[in-house]
Design an enzyme around this catalytic site. Structure first.
Site, PDB file in Angstrom:
ATOM      1  N   LYS A 152       0.842  -1.202   0.000  1.00  0.00           N
ATOM      2  CA  LYS A 152       0.000   0.000   0.000  1.00  0.00           C
ATOM      3  C   LYS A 152       0.876   1.250   0.000  1.00  0.00           C
ATOM      4  O   LYS A 152       0.686   2.155  -0.826  1.00  0.00           O
ATOM      5  CB  LYS A 152      -0.932   0.022   1.217  1.00  0.00           C
ATOM      6  CG  LYS A 152      -1.930   1.171   1.156  1.00  0.00           C
ATOM      7  CD  LYS A 152      -2.699   1.351   2.441  1.00  0.00           C
ATOM      8  CE  LYS A 152      -1.949   2.282   3.358  1.00  0.00           C
ATOM      9  NZ  LYS A 152      -2.695   2.699   4.538  1.00  0.00           N
ATOM     10  N   ASP A 171      -6.474   0.481   0.521  1.00  0.00           N
ATOM     11  CA  ASP A 171      -6.604   0.809   1.936  1.00  0.00           C
ATOM     12  C   ASP A 171      -7.976   0.321   2.402  1.00  0.00           C
ATOM     13  O   ASP A 171      -8.664  -0.397   1.674  1.00  0.00           O
ATOM     14  CB  ASP A 171      -6.419   2.324   2.165  1.00  0.00           C
ATOM     15  CG  ASP A 171      -7.640   3.117   1.699  1.00  0.00           C
ATOM     16  OD1 ASP A 171      -8.464   2.559   0.931  1.00  0.00           O
ATOM     17  OD2 ASP A 171      -7.771   4.282   2.106  1.00  0.00           O
TER      18      ASP A 171
END
Ligand code: SF4
Length: 246
Positions: A152, A171
């Site tokens: 991420k 996310d």
């Protein structure tokens, strides 16, 4: 310093009496991965959030890397309150590498999990100085060798700082909405990213993440999503829907 994005939410028609929560059974009657459906979702999200961008304030890739590490389990607003003073005191990877852990912890305490985060940003700073000439590397493989960096964070840095679409940022918002829109049926961020990479055209990967994150903050919130204001409501068959124009 970048200004936070001003999300634009496209308003749809007001609720009429008698409109009910839809039956999730409808999802089985559609092909959720049909290219025309994916294209329409992308088109509507882009129209609803034309200025969506990363909300973490930063002046360069290094500051974005640190801010993204600090944003774990913390709001971007809180991170943006902390980073100006952090970067005033420790403006470069070298300065941060030479800082003591207690000094870093003191600056980032309010972002939570500050012991681990201080170790991560200190370790990342040392790695940058020792192995990358003080610069943030531009490949996912290299970024993943830095403490505190998973895909991420790597995708945020590559996409936002360098404009490189190596993957899709997943996310909590992207994960939740992707499931609600039947773009994936996984709760594993790595699997969700792979699923999204398989159906979203690569030239949309970076912007798609920004738009989904804005959508998740403004409309498709975790509890009681605001489906009445949702630009993709007519394409959504989620059991979580709170309203339908059908
Ligand atoms: S219709 Fe509701 S649940 Fe579906 S994407 Fe929109 S806000 Fe989320």
């Amino acid at each position: 310093m970048k200004a936070a994005a001003a999300p634009v939410t496209k308003k749809l028609a007001p609720k009429k009496s008698g409109q009910k929560k839809p039956s999730p059974k409808k999802a089985t009657t559609k092909n959720p991965l049909a290219p025309e459906r994916i294209a329409e979702i992308l088109r509507r999200l882009e129209a609803a959030y034309p200025n969506a961008e990363c909300a973490l304030h930063h002046r360069n890739a290094w500051e974005l890397l640190v801010a993204t590490i600090l944003s774990a389990q913390c709001t971007d607003v809180r991170v943006n309150m902390v980073t100006p003073e952090l970067f005033r005191k420790f403006p470069t990877p070298k300065a941060m590498a030479e800082a003591s852990l207690p000094a870093l912890e003191e600056e980032i305490r309010s972002t939570g999990f500050y012991h681990n985060k201080a170790k991560s940003i200190s370790g990342a700073a040392k790695q940058l100085v020792g192995r990358f000439g003080g610069k943030v590397p531009k490949t996912m493989a290299e970024l993943l060798t830095l403490p505190g960096v998973a895909r991420k964070t790597g995708n945020v840095v590559l996409g936002v700082a360098f404009g490189l679409a190596e993957g899709v940022v997943v996310d909590t918002h992207v994960l939740r909405i992707s499931n609600r829109l039947d773009l994936t049926h996984s709760t594993d961020p790595k699997k969700v990213e792979q699923d999204l990479m398989g159906i979203i055209p690569r030239d949309h990967w970076i912007q798609f993440s920004h738009e989904m994150i804005h959508h998740g903050r403004q409309v498709c919130v975790a509890r009681k999503p605001r489906c009445m204001d949702c630009p993709v409501e007519t394409l959504c068959y989620s059991a979580d829907k709170t309203w339908s124009r059908d």
